[in-house]
Design a protein around this motif. Structure first.
Motif, PDB file in Angstrom:
ATOM      1  N   LEU A 142       0.858  -1.193   0.000  1.00 51.78           N
ATOM      2  CA  LEU A 142       0.000   0.000   0.000  1.00 51.78           C
ATOM      3  C   LEU A 142       0.887   1.233   0.000  1.00 51.78           C
ATOM      4  N   VAL A 143       0.642   2.141  -0.948  1.00 53.27           N
ATOM      5  CA  VAL A 143       1.350   3.418  -1.020  1.00 53.27           C
ATOM      6  C   VAL A 143       0.300   4.528  -0.916  1.00 53.27           C
ATOM      7  N   PHE A 144       0.527   5.500  -0.041  1.00 51.23           N
ATOM      8  CA  PHE A 144      -0.463   6.554   0.149  1.00 51.23           C
ATOM      9  C   PHE A 144       0.211   7.919   0.150  1.00 51.23           C
ATOM     10  N   GLY A 145      -0.620   8.928  -0.033  1.00 51.38           N
ATOM     11  CA  GLY A 145      -0.134  10.308   0.039  1.00 51.38           C
ATOM     12  C   GLY A 145       0.263  10.849  -1.310  1.00 51.38           C
ATOM     13  N   PRO A 146       0.425  12.178  -1.402  1.00 52.48           N
ATOM     14  CA  PRO A 146       0.840  12.789  -2.675  1.00 52.48           C
ATOM     15  C   PRO A 146       2.261  12.399  -3.014  1.00 52.48           C
ATOM     16  N   GLU A 147       2.480  11.980  -4.240  1.00 54.98           N
ATOM     17  CA  GLU A 147       3.840  11.628  -4.652  1.00 54.98           C
ATOM     18  C   GLU A 147       3.960  11.844  -6.144  1.00 54.98           C
ATOM     19  N   ASN A 148       5.199  11.878  -6.632  1.00 53.37           N
ATOM     20  CA  ASN A 148       5.436  12.346  -7.995  1.00 53.37           C
ATOM     21  C   ASN A 148       5.428  11.240  -9.045  1.00 53.37           C
ATOM     22  N   GLY A 149       5.049  10.037  -8.675  1.00 52.13           N
ATOM     23  CA  GLY A 149       5.025   8.954  -9.645  1.00 52.13           C
ATOM     24  C   GLY A 149       6.303   8.158  -9.684  1.00 52.13           C
ATOM     25  N   ARG A 150       7.426   8.762  -9.267  1.00 53.74           N
ATOM     26  CA  ARG A 150       8.685   8.033  -9.297  1.00 53.74           C
ATOM     27  C   ARG A 150       8.700   6.935  -8.246  1.00 53.74           C
ATOM     28  N   LEU A 151       8.118   7.202  -7.088  1.00 52.44           N
ATOM     29  CA  LEU A 151       8.065   6.204  -6.026  1.00 52.44           C
ATOM     30  C   LEU A 151       7.354   4.951  -6.521  1.00 52.44           C
ATOM     31  N   ILE A 152       6.182   5.147  -7.144  1.00 55.94           N
ATOM     32  CA  ILE A 152       5.431   4.017  -7.682  1.00 55.94           C
ATOM     33  C   ILE A 152       6.206   3.342  -8.804  1.00 55.94           C
ATOM     34  N   ASN A 153       6.790   4.141  -9.687  1.00 54.89           N
ATOM     35  CA  ASN A 153       7.565   3.573 -10.801  1.00 54.89           C
ATOM     36  C   ASN A 153       8.719   2.724 -10.294  1.00 54.89           C
ATOM     37  N   ASN A 154       9.433   3.214  -9.277  1.00 56.76           N
ATOM     38  CA  ASN A 154      10.557   2.459  -8.727  1.00 56.76           C
ATOM     39  C   ASN A 154      10.087   1.127  -8.150  1.00 56.76           C
ATOM     40  N   ILE A 155       9.026   1.174  -7.362  1.00 63.51           N
ATOM     41  CA  ILE A 155       8.540  -0.051  -6.721  1.00 63.51           C
ATOM     42  C   ILE A 155       8.090  -1.061  -7.767  1.00 63.51           C
ATOM     43  N   SER A 156       7.398  -0.580  -8.804  1.00 63.41           N
ATOM     44  CA  SER A 156       6.867  -1.501  -9.815  1.00 63.41           C
ATOM     45  C   SER A 156       7.971  -2.162 -10.629  1.00 63.41           C
ATOM     46  N   ASN A 157       9.186  -1.636 -10.593  1.00 66.71           N
ATOM     47  CA  ASN A 157      10.298  -2.232 -11.336  1.00 66.71           C
ATOM     48  C   ASN A 157      10.986  -3.358 -10.571  1.00 66.71           C
ATOM     49  N   PHE A 158      10.560  -3.588  -9.333  1.00 63.97           N
ATOM     50  CA  PHE A 158      11.166  -4.656  -8.544  1.00 63.97           C
ATOM     51  C   PHE A 158      10.207  -5.848  -8.459  1.00 63.97           C
ATOM     52  N   ARG A 159      10.511  -6.790  -7.608  1.00 62.52           N
ATOM     53  CA  ARG A 159       9.766  -8.058  -7.511  1.00 62.52           C
ATOM     54  C   ARG A 159       8.426  -7.847  -6.805  1.00 62.52           C
ATOM     55  N   VAL A 160       7.558  -7.101  -7.460  1.00 61.08           N
ATOM     56  CA  VAL A 160       6.261  -6.763  -6.885  1.00 61.08           C
ATOM     57  C   VAL A 160       5.186  -7.040  -7.923  1.00 61.08           C
ATOM     58  N   ASN A 161       4.078  -7.600  -7.477  1.00 60.31           N
ATOM     59  CA  ASN A 161       2.976  -7.893  -8.390  1.00 60.31           C
ATOM     60  C   ASN A 161       1.701  -7.125  -8.060  1.00 60.31           C
ATOM     61  N   LYS A 221      20.555 -12.262   2.876  1.00 63.18           N
ATOM     62  CA  LYS A 221      19.385 -12.091   2.008  1.00 63.18           C
ATOM     63  C   LYS A 221      19.370 -10.707   1.364  1.00 63.18           C
ATOM     64  N   ILE A 222      19.783  -9.707   2.127  1.00 64.07           N
ATOM     65  CA  ILE A 222      19.861  -8.363   1.539  1.00 64.07           C
ATOM     66  C   ILE A 222      20.873  -8.346   0.402  1.00 64.07           C
ATOM     67  N   ALA A 223      22.019  -8.993   0.616  1.00 59.88           N
ATOM     68  CA  ALA A 223      23.046  -9.048  -0.425  1.00 59.88           C
ATOM     69  C   ALA A 223      22.538  -9.775  -1.662  1.00 59.88           C
ATOM     70  N   GLN A 224      21.775 -10.847  -1.465  1.00 60.27           N
ATOM     71  CA  GLN A 224      21.228 -11.593  -2.602  1.00 60.27           C
ATOM     72  C   GLN A 224      20.244 -10.736  -3.400  1.00 60.27           C
ATOM     73  N   HIS A 225      19.388 -10.002  -2.707  1.00 65.02           N
ATOM     74  CA  HIS A 225      18.418  -9.155  -3.402  1.00 65.02           C
ATOM     75  C   HIS A 225      19.132  -8.038  -4.164  1.00 65.02           C
ATOM     76  N   ILE A 226      20.150  -7.458  -3.563  1.00 63.43           N
ATOM     77  CA  ILE A 226      20.869  -6.375  -4.238  1.00 63.43           C
ATOM     78  C   ILE A 226      21.577  -6.897  -5.477  1.00 63.43           C
ATOM     79  N   GLU A 227      22.147  -8.077  -5.370  1.00 66.34           N
ATOM     80  CA  GLU A 227      22.828  -8.666  -6.528  1.00 66.34           C
ATOM     81  C   GLU A 227      21.828  -8.952  -7.647  1.00 66.34           C
ATOM     82  N   ALA A 228      20.639  -9.408  -7.282  1.00 68.03           N
ATOM     83  CA  ALA A 228      19.623  -9.706  -8.290  1.00 68.03           C
ATOM     84  C   ALA A 228      19.105  -8.432  -8.949  1.00 68.03           C
ATOM     85  N   ASP A 229      19.094  -7.321  -8.189  1.00 65.91           N
ATOM     86  CA  ASP A 229      18.547  -6.061  -8.710  1.00 65.91           C
ATOM     87  C   ASP A 229      19.625  -5.087  -9.156  1.00 65.91           C
ATOM     88  N   SER A 230      20.880  -5.532  -9.176  1.00 66.41           N
ATOM     89  CA  SER A 230      21.987  -4.591  -9.385  1.00 66.41           C
ATOM     90  C   SER A 230      21.946  -3.909 -10.746  1.00 66.41           C
TER      91      SER A 230
END
Length: 918
Positions: A551-570, A713-722
């Motif tokens: 859940l994302v709420f509040g006024p935002e410029n679209g970049r926040l949503i764009n960034n999240i949608s580029n990761f492992r999110v459905n 696990k953090i290192a694995q995620h960063i490597e996958a998203d690098s």
């Protein structure tokens, strides 16, 4: 001194009734000020709801006044009727307060049963507002007219008594609103203020019963043998044409309509030329009531002079039109005028400067037109009254016209004029209507009394103003949206019923900014909202399983949503309660806006609190976008009540990430905001990305029992998203850079915020305190210094470190190196805020020398020195210059390489020999 006991008793009763009139206005404010806040909390915090509340109060008050004048003679004991009315107001308020949670549950159940049926939801919200306001507002108007009727039984003193009483009521209303908003509510809370008003009404009712229940109202009648009824109205003894008679109430209704229309338009201007916070909005109400009271007092002085009131009354709309004309001219320069006033008074304190600005601005924009309206109310009653015994029926009739016309003006201006014509054209339209109707009633007057010479002069003056207004540039008023001192230029502006949306570009930095009612809500590229570079990624790293749903709420410029949608999110639910702002965001982001393109994203146009009230939906991650508690509508995002709603909407292993501002707040305000978040989420971690001068921290609250971060696990995620460009551009494809954003955990937060108050919806501390802090670099530098003082290493919170001793030691050593370099960077940012750019450069060089991989230090050093590098060196001098620059950057290896290049030049020896001979 007279010894007449009747005269003495009459004087005492009159003083008591004068006091009651003042107290009625004060207690009405004590009740309606917190009531409007309660409705905003329970229903929705929006300008639409505030407009509805104001309309209902005005209309109900007019109806009550109209009824009070007609029921006065039907009661055997008026004081008992007054006493019961006060009781009804007090007990009804208590009953409504007790029933408010039930209304809230019904409101939520309606939303849950039909979340897409906005009409049904708005209809029920209007019903709640109507129930809460109708009876008390009607009874306040009813009591006011009873008091007027009791105290105006002397024919000789009637006109002056009415003006005095009306002014007393309005002064009480203005003073009561001031005390309620700036005294009772901040100290005791909204609910306590509302209950206090209820108890005060009941107590005042008891006092009336004890003191005045046996008083005979005929005692207040004076011997008016020497005063004749018609003599009181010498200005109206001439024969009046039917057209002139019929035009009085029509003209007054139009004047009232145009006055309230102007209030709405002026309040939009104030959001930009002053600020959009609690002090501006409340001061508008107080200045308006105060101006109406002063107008009544001025009429108190004018009426006994036996002057012809009708020609004075006809000039009021003309003066109002001229006033709007000068407001149109002055509004674009108001910011400069405010700055000039502060410099003239040598005010260095931001709060003192703001007080001066508010006083001057509200005197000019709201007090003067309110004085004209106050004169019009008393004058029209005096002009139209022919029978003294019908005085209150006449006065209540014009109060009803005032209220109905005012509510119409608010509604039509908000939903039609502003939306279809914009701010400037609406003001010009209001100005022209004032001129038109002013000239019409002057024309009717001149026909009857043959005052052609003065009428011709008035027509000529109005024609001059009208012709000049035709040459106003179409974009004249849009200058209020710009900030020429900062280099910002308006690109786009759109007026909607409850917001003004603007897009500006900075000529120097080429940055685009999007604002709503003067509040920054988006920017490209990120600068003030740079926290979004980590708020869109860190929560996904820390929630190691599938993060859906988010859940994302509040006024935002679209970049926040764009960034999240580029990761492992459905699945992402984006909640915001303004469709117009989201349409502007689409224009702002252009083709890069994924909110409508991506099937992962669901847009929900609703109050986030309603969405969070749905207990059937649980979220793994909740992310908030940047906003500020000092702006109207933003405070509830920083309240404990809202955080508790977020907590109940999270899964057992969920987390929440919210940006908290460190600009425009004092150290105490920052601690209050952090303490409020920490009180709901005890396992809280604070992160700060110092790659730029970030104006927000990221507070991440975990529902787990302990605060731990799994390194592997953090290192694995960063490597996958690098490979993700968003991470690479912000330097977040490096695990040490990400972990280095950590500032403090629960232990340090508890120590930092010890003894600090908590911000709640009932007691909105930050709403009142943050506008007083001002957006100063000193406050922000002190908060950054706190970060240095309370910063702790993240290494003790890491798990998944089952590594060899050497590898573990290497990780710890690297993290220590990053933390030391970032300490220098923080000190450099503090130096920047203090205006010491040289000190900042030296500190960043130390950070870069200590850690070549520090993204923030490297970026700043490169940006500062690379502009001096010669891109294509050819001569020995060029290579030598580049070597010097690299040496200053502390990149010694590159400096040596450049010096070696000089040796490869064919004429190096001869040039050196010639230089030696010279």
């Amino acid at each position: 001194m007279t010894k007449d006991p009747i005269y003495f008793r009459r004087s005492v009763i009159q003083q008591i009734l004068y006091s009651l009139t003042f107290l009625l206005g004060a207690l009405a404010s004590f009740q309606f000020a917190p009531l409007s806040r309660l409705l905003n909390i329970e229903i929705s915090q929006s300008l639409a709801l505030s407009s509805v509340i104001l309309c209902f109060i005005i209309i109900s008050f007019g109806i009550g006044a109209f009824a009070g004048a007609r029921l006065f003679n039907r009661s055997k004991n008026v004081f008992r009727m007054l006493n019961r009315s006060f009781f009804y107001i007090g007990f009804f308020a208590i009953f409504f307060f007790i029933s408010l949670p039930l209304f809230n549950k019904l409101n939520i159940s309606i939303y849950l049963s039909s979340p897409d049926n906005l009409f049904l939801q708005r209809l029920f919200e209007f019903f709640i507002v109507l129930v809460s306001i109708l009876l008390p507002a009607v009874l306040v108007g009813f009591c006011l007219l009873l008091l007027f009727q009791i105290q105006t039984q002397s024919e000789a003193q009637y006109p002056r008594s009415l003006a005095t009483l009306f002014a007393l009521f309005l002064f009480g209303t203005a003073g009561g609103w001031f005390v309620a908003e700036f005294g009772i509510i901040p100290v005791f809370g909204i609910s306590q203020a509302y209950i206090f008003s209820s108890v005060a009404f009941i107590g005042l009712g008891i006092l009336i019963r004890v003191i005045l229940s046996t008083t005979d109202t005929n005692l207040l009648k004076e011997d008016d043998g020497s005063a004749h009824q018609l003599g009181l109205f010498a200005d109206d003894q001439l024969e009046v044409f039917p057209t002139l008679k019929n035009s009085t109430f029509i003209s007054f209704g139009i004047i009232s309509f145009l006055y309230f229309s102007y209030l709405i338009l002026a309040s939009r201007i104030s959001c930009f030329v002053v600020s959009n916070d609690i002090y501006t909005s409340i001061s508008i109400i107080i200045a308006s009531f105060f101006g109406l009271a002063v107008g009544s007092l001025i009429s108190y002085k004018l009426i006994p002079r036996q002057i012809m009131l009708y020609p004075v009354y006809t000039l009021i709309p003309v003066f109002m039109g001229i006033f709007v004309f000068f407001i149109l001219l002055l509004a674009p320069q108001m910011k400069n005028i405010h700055l000039w006033l502060c410099s003239l008074m040598a005010l260095e304190n931001i709060w003192s400067c703001k007080i001066l600005t508010l006083i001057f601005h509200h005197f000019l924009f709201y007090f003067i037109p309110a004085v004209l309206m106050g004169l019009a109310i008393i004058f029209i009653h005096k002009i139209a009254l022919k029978n003294f015994h019908e005085r209150m029926k006449n006065f209540s009739f014009y109060l009803l016209i005032f209220s109905l016309s005012g509510a119409s003006g608010l509604t039509i201006t908000t939903y039609l004029l502003i939306s279809y014509f914009g701010l400037q054209k609406s003001l010009i339209f209001i100005m022209w209507l004032n001129f038109l109707f002013g000239l019409l009633i002057i024309f009717f007057y001149s026909i009857q009394y043959y005052k052609l010479k003065r009428t011709s002069i008035t027509f000529f003056v109005v024609a001059c103003f009208f012709i000049i207004s035709l040459f106003f540039p179409g974009t004249m008023l849009q200058k209020i949206y710009e900030n020429k001192r900062a280099g910002s230029v308006l690109v786009f502006a759109k007026e909607t019923p409850h917001s003004t949306i603007t897009i500006k570009t900075n000529k120097n930095t080429k940055q685009l900014t999007l604002s709503n009612n003067g509040n920054l809500i988006a920017e490209n590229p990120l600068r003030d909202f740079y926290v979004e570079s980590i708020s869109s990624y860190l929560p996904l790293l820390f929630f190691h399983s599938s993060p859906d749903p988010i859940l994302v709420f509040g006024p935002e410029n679209g970049r926040l949503i764009n960034n999240i949608s580029n990761f492992r999110v459905n699945g992402i639910n984006f909640v915001y309660n303004s469709r117009h702002v989201n349409e502007a965001l689409t224009l702002f982001r252009g083709d890069n806006d994924q909110r409508k393109k991506s099937p992962k994203i669901s847009l929900i146009y609703q109050d986030p609190r309603k969405v969070l009230s749905d207990s059937t939906h649980k979220y793994n991650i909740i992310i908030g976008s940047c906003c500020h508690p000092g702006f109207n509508g933003g405070n509830y995002f920083f309240s404990r009540d809202f955080y508790q709603s977020c907590r109940t909407s999270l899964t057992d292993s969920g987390l929440i990430a919210l940006p908290l501002p460190i600009h425009g707040v004092s150290i105490e305000d920052f601690k209050i905001g952090l303490k409020t978040f920490y009180s709901v989420f005890p396992n809280t971690a604070v992160f700060y990305n110092n790659n730029l001068l970030n104006k927000y921290i990221l507070a991440v609250g975990f529902l787990s029992d302990t605060l731990k971060f799994d390194y592997q696990k953090i290192a694995q995620h960063i490597e996958a998203d690098s490979a993700n460009p968003y991470l690479k551009n912000d330097g977040l494809n490096n695990i040490f850079e990400i972990l280095n954003c950590f500032i403090m955990g629960p232990r340090e937060i508890r120590q930092l915020t010890s003894g600090v108050r908590i911000n709640t919806e009932n007691k909105p501390v930050l709403l009142y305190s943050t506008p007083r802090a001002g957006d100063t670099s000193l406050n922000m530098s002190q908060i950054l210094y706190l970060f240095r003082s309370y910063r702790e290493p993240i290494f003790p919170y890491l798990t998944g470190m089952e590594l060899e001793i050497e590898a573990r030691a290497h990780i710890k050593h690297t993290m220590d190196r990053y933390q030391k370099s970032s300490d220098f960077v923080l000190s450099g940012l503090i130096a920047q805020l203090n205006g010491n750019e040289y000190r900042k450069l030296q500190l960043f060089k130390q950070a870069y020398t200590l850690n070549r991989e520090d993204f923030g230090a490297k970026n700043y050093i490169d940006k500062y020195y690379n502009r001096f590098l010669i891109s294509s060196p050819e001569s020995v001098v060029d290579f030598a210059e580049n070597a010097k620059i690299y040496f200053q950057k502390t990149e010694y290896e590159q400096a040596i390489e450049e010096l070696q290049n000089t040796a490869k030049q064919k004429k190096c020896i001869s040039i050196h020999s010639n230089y030696s001979l010279t």
